[in-house]
Design a protein around this motif. Sequence first.
Motif, PDB file in Angstrom:
ATOM      1  N   ILE A 184       0.870  -1.163   0.000  1.00 21.05           N
ATOM      2  CA  ILE A 184       0.000   0.000   0.000  1.00 21.05           C
ATOM      3  C   ILE A 184       0.913   1.220   0.000  1.00 21.05           C
ATOM      4  CG2 ILE A 184      -1.939   1.133   1.142  1.00 21.05           C
ATOM      5  CD1 ILE A 184      -2.467  -1.801   0.288  1.00 21.05           C
ATOM      6  N   ASN A 185       0.915   1.958  -1.112  1.00 22.68           N
ATOM      7  CA  ASN A 185       1.957   2.972  -1.303  1.00 22.68           C
ATOM      8  C   ASN A 185       1.415   4.276  -1.861  1.00 22.68           C
ATOM      9  OD1 ASN A 185       4.272   4.049  -3.491  1.00 22.68           O
ATOM     10  ND2 ASN A 185       5.057   3.519  -1.481  1.00 22.68           N
ATOM     11  N   ASN A 186       1.865   5.365  -1.260  1.00 21.90           N
ATOM     12  CA  ASN A 186       1.683   6.712  -1.793  1.00 21.90           C
ATOM     13  C   ASN A 186       2.668   7.584  -1.036  1.00 21.90           C
ATOM     14  OD1 ASN A 186       0.868   9.330  -2.551  1.00 21.90           O
ATOM     15  ND2 ASN A 186      -1.255   8.682  -2.818  1.00 21.90           N
ATOM     16  N   GLN A 187       3.349   8.464  -1.738  1.00 24.65           N
ATOM     17  CA  GLN A 187       4.359   9.285  -1.073  1.00 24.65           C
ATOM     18  C   GLN A 187       3.767  10.463  -0.296  1.00 24.65           C
ATOM     19  OE1 GLN A 187       5.776   8.398  -4.735  1.00 24.65           O
ATOM     20  NE2 GLN A 187       5.751   6.617  -3.410  1.00 24.65           N
ATOM     21  N   LYS A 188       2.449  10.537  -0.238  1.00 23.41           N
ATOM     22  CA  LYS A 188       1.783  11.586   0.527  1.00 23.41           C
ATOM     23  C   LYS A 188       1.126  10.984   1.759  1.00 23.41           C
ATOM     24  CE  LYS A 188       1.013  14.768  -3.307  1.00 23.41           C
ATOM     25  NZ  LYS A 188       1.986  15.739  -2.808  1.00 23.41           N
ATOM     26  N   GLY A 189       1.112  11.735   2.849  1.00 28.47           N
ATOM     27  CA  GLY A 189       0.448  11.280   4.060  1.00 28.47           C
ATOM     28  C   GLY A 189      -1.032  11.635   4.043  1.00 28.47           C
TER      29      GLY A 189
ATOM     30  N   ILE B 292       6.351   2.564 -11.921  1.00 26.22           N
ATOM     31  CA  ILE B 292       6.831   1.991 -13.183  1.00 26.22           C
ATOM     32  C   ILE B 292       8.360   2.059 -13.251  1.00 26.22           C
ATOM     33  CG2 ILE B 292       6.804   2.271 -15.693  1.00 26.22           C
ATOM     34  CD1 ILE B 292       3.881   3.269 -15.367  1.00 26.22           C
ATOM     35  N   GLY B 293       8.939   3.150 -12.725  1.00 26.95           N
ATOM     36  CA  GLY B 293      10.392   3.290 -12.730  1.00 26.95           C
ATOM     37  C   GLY B 293      11.075   2.216 -11.901  1.00 26.95           C
ATOM     38  N   VAL B 294      10.516   1.914 -10.734  1.00 27.07           N
ATOM     39  CA  VAL B 294      11.089   0.864  -9.886  1.00 27.07           C
ATOM     40  C   VAL B 294      10.969  -0.494 -10.581  1.00 27.07           C
ATOM     41  CG1 VAL B 294      10.780  -0.420  -7.729  1.00 27.07           C
ATOM     42  CG2 VAL B 294      10.787   2.082  -7.710  1.00 27.07           C
TER      43      VAL B 294
ATOM     44  N   VAL C  74      -0.395  12.391  -8.823  1.00 23.40           N
ATOM     45  CA  VAL C  74      -0.684  11.073  -9.389  1.00 23.40           C
ATOM     46  C   VAL C  74       0.334  10.682 -10.455  1.00 23.40           C
ATOM     47  CG1 VAL C  74      -2.313   9.830 -10.867  1.00 23.40           C
ATOM     48  CG2 VAL C  74      -3.124  10.995  -8.818  1.00 23.40           C
ATOM     49  N   LYS C  75       0.691  11.623 -11.323  1.00 25.08           N
ATOM     50  CA  LYS C  75       1.649  11.315 -12.397  1.00 25.08           C
ATOM     51  C   LYS C  75       2.994  10.889 -11.815  1.00 25.08           C
ATOM     52  CE  LYS C  75       3.723  13.174 -16.610  1.00 25.08           C
ATOM     53  NZ  LYS C  75       3.829  14.357 -17.521  1.00 25.08           N
ATOM     54  N   GLY C  76       3.455  11.621 -10.794  1.00 25.16           N
ATOM     55  CA  GLY C  76       4.718  11.267 -10.157  1.00 25.16           C
ATOM     56  C   GLY C  76       4.658   9.915  -9.484  1.00 25.16           C
ATOM     57  N   LEU C  77       3.524   9.613  -8.863  1.00 23.86           N
ATOM     58  CA  LEU C  77       3.332   8.315  -8.219  1.00 23.86           C
ATOM     59  C   LEU C  77       3.435   7.186  -9.238  1.00 23.86           C
ATOM     60  CD1 LEU C  77       2.468   6.522  -5.805  1.00 23.86           C
ATOM     61  CD2 LEU C  77       0.105   7.068  -6.388  1.00 23.86           C
TER      62      LEU C  77
ATOM     63  N   VAL D 228       0.686  -3.736  -6.178  1.00 26.39           N
ATOM     64  CA  VAL D 228       0.777  -2.407  -5.578  1.00 26.39           C
ATOM     65  C   VAL D 228      -0.584  -1.731  -5.695  1.00 26.39           C
ATOM     66  CG1 VAL D 228       1.878  -0.126  -5.684  1.00 26.39           C
ATOM     67  CG2 VAL D 228       3.224  -2.183  -6.186  1.00 26.39           C
ATOM     68  N   LEU D 229      -1.014  -1.106  -4.601  1.00 23.67           N
ATOM     69  CA  LEU D 229      -2.262  -0.352  -4.595  1.00 23.67           C
ATOM     70  C   LEU D 229      -1.981   1.012  -3.976  1.00 23.67           C
ATOM     71  CD1 LEU D 229      -5.355  -0.353  -5.110  1.00 23.67           C
ATOM     72  CD2 LEU D 229      -5.636  -1.243  -2.793  1.00 23.67           C
ATOM     73  N   ALA D 230      -2.487   2.071  -4.615  1.00 23.66           N
ATOM     74  CA  ALA D 230      -2.189   3.429  -4.164  1.00 23.66           C
ATOM     75  C   ALA D 230      -3.471   4.164  -3.784  1.00 23.66           C
ATOM     76  CB  ALA D 230      -1.458   4.196  -5.263  1.00 23.66           C
ATOM     77  N   PRO D 231      -3.774   4.253  -2.483  1.00 23.85           N
ATOM     78  CA  PRO D 231      -4.900   5.091  -2.072  1.00 23.85           C
ATOM     79  C   PRO D 231      -4.560   6.561  -2.290  1.00 23.85           C
ATOM     80  CG  PRO D 231      -3.747   4.245  -0.144  1.00 23.85           C
ATOM     81  CD  PRO D 231      -3.103   3.612  -1.342  1.00 23.85           C
ATOM     82  N   ILE D 232      -5.520   7.340  -2.774  1.00 22.76           N
ATOM     83  CA  ILE D 232      -5.283   8.766  -3.001  1.00 22.76           C
ATOM     84  C   ILE D 232      -6.439   9.568  -2.430  1.00 22.76           C
ATOM     85  CG2 ILE D 232      -3.880   8.407  -5.071  1.00 22.76           C
ATOM     86  CD1 ILE D 232      -6.340   9.338  -6.693  1.00 22.76           C
ATOM     87  N   TYR D 233      -6.136  10.787  -2.038  1.00 21.18           N
ATOM     88  CA  TYR D 233      -7.131  11.712  -1.497  1.00 21.18           C
ATOM     89  C   TYR D 233      -7.517  12.673  -2.610  1.00 21.18           C
ATOM     90  CZ  TYR D 233      -9.221  14.965   1.899  1.00 21.18           C
ATOM     91  OH  TYR D 233     -10.078  15.766   2.602  1.00 21.18           O
TER      92      TYR D 233
END
Length: 253
Positions: A6-11, A156-158, A148-151, A134-139
């Motif tokens: 569960i991944n997103n670089q934002k809290g 994909i980069g990894v 979102v684009k950076g996420l 991988v699943l990305a919860p977003i607000y």
Amino acid sequence: MKTIVINNQKGGVGKTTLAVHLAWFMAEADLRVLVIDVDAQSNASDTLRHYAGSTLAADLFKPGIRIVRREDEGLTLAPADSSLTDLDRSSAAAITTLQENLAIASDQFDACVIDTPPSLGLRSVGCLVAASHVLAPIYLEDYSIKGVKGLMQTVIGVQRRYGRQDTKFLGLLPSNFNTKSPRQRTHLEQLLREAGKYVFPGQIVARDGYAEAVAERLPVWKLKRRSAQEAGREIRDVLAKIVAQMDEPAHGA
């Protein structure tokens, strides 16, 4: 063993609420579930502390660590501690170590759920390398939508950098969604227009029951209040879709 990160670089996007409820949901389906809390804030560890095992999450970034499954529970937690923050300054070799240790443990568990920190450091990259899903919860607010684009580029980069094109990106999951907010509804429509194929088919609606559930250390569907029961029905539908997609053949994002 299938490993979902569960991944997103934002809290503040509901990663931990989603992670612990997914773990509970899988355990109720009689799956042997490993939960790894890689976020030094330790929120998932606090909520699931009853299931703590003998292996710390930080230890799993060290070579040759074998996780011991709790025999008395469907869940086993590898809890967070303050030493996790030191990992981001450690050798890049640690990035692939988590994947290697999870491969060793794969005969003991059916599924692994990893809760990640709101930053892209060595820990998060290591988790993405170890992931089968991988699943990305977003607000659904401006700052989150713009990220979102950076996420997507990160995921994909990894995959490309570490040869993990078989990792399946399950999608962007609108979380803490205020259905009464015209702004958030507009942002959801924008997201579906611009990134529709990457949007998970479901949303987690903002409900009072989630905060109570985490505080009580129980799945929201086990609380008696009407709002919690409504939240329980909604999130169980989303969790069932997640598990169903994890059962499908994996392919790249």
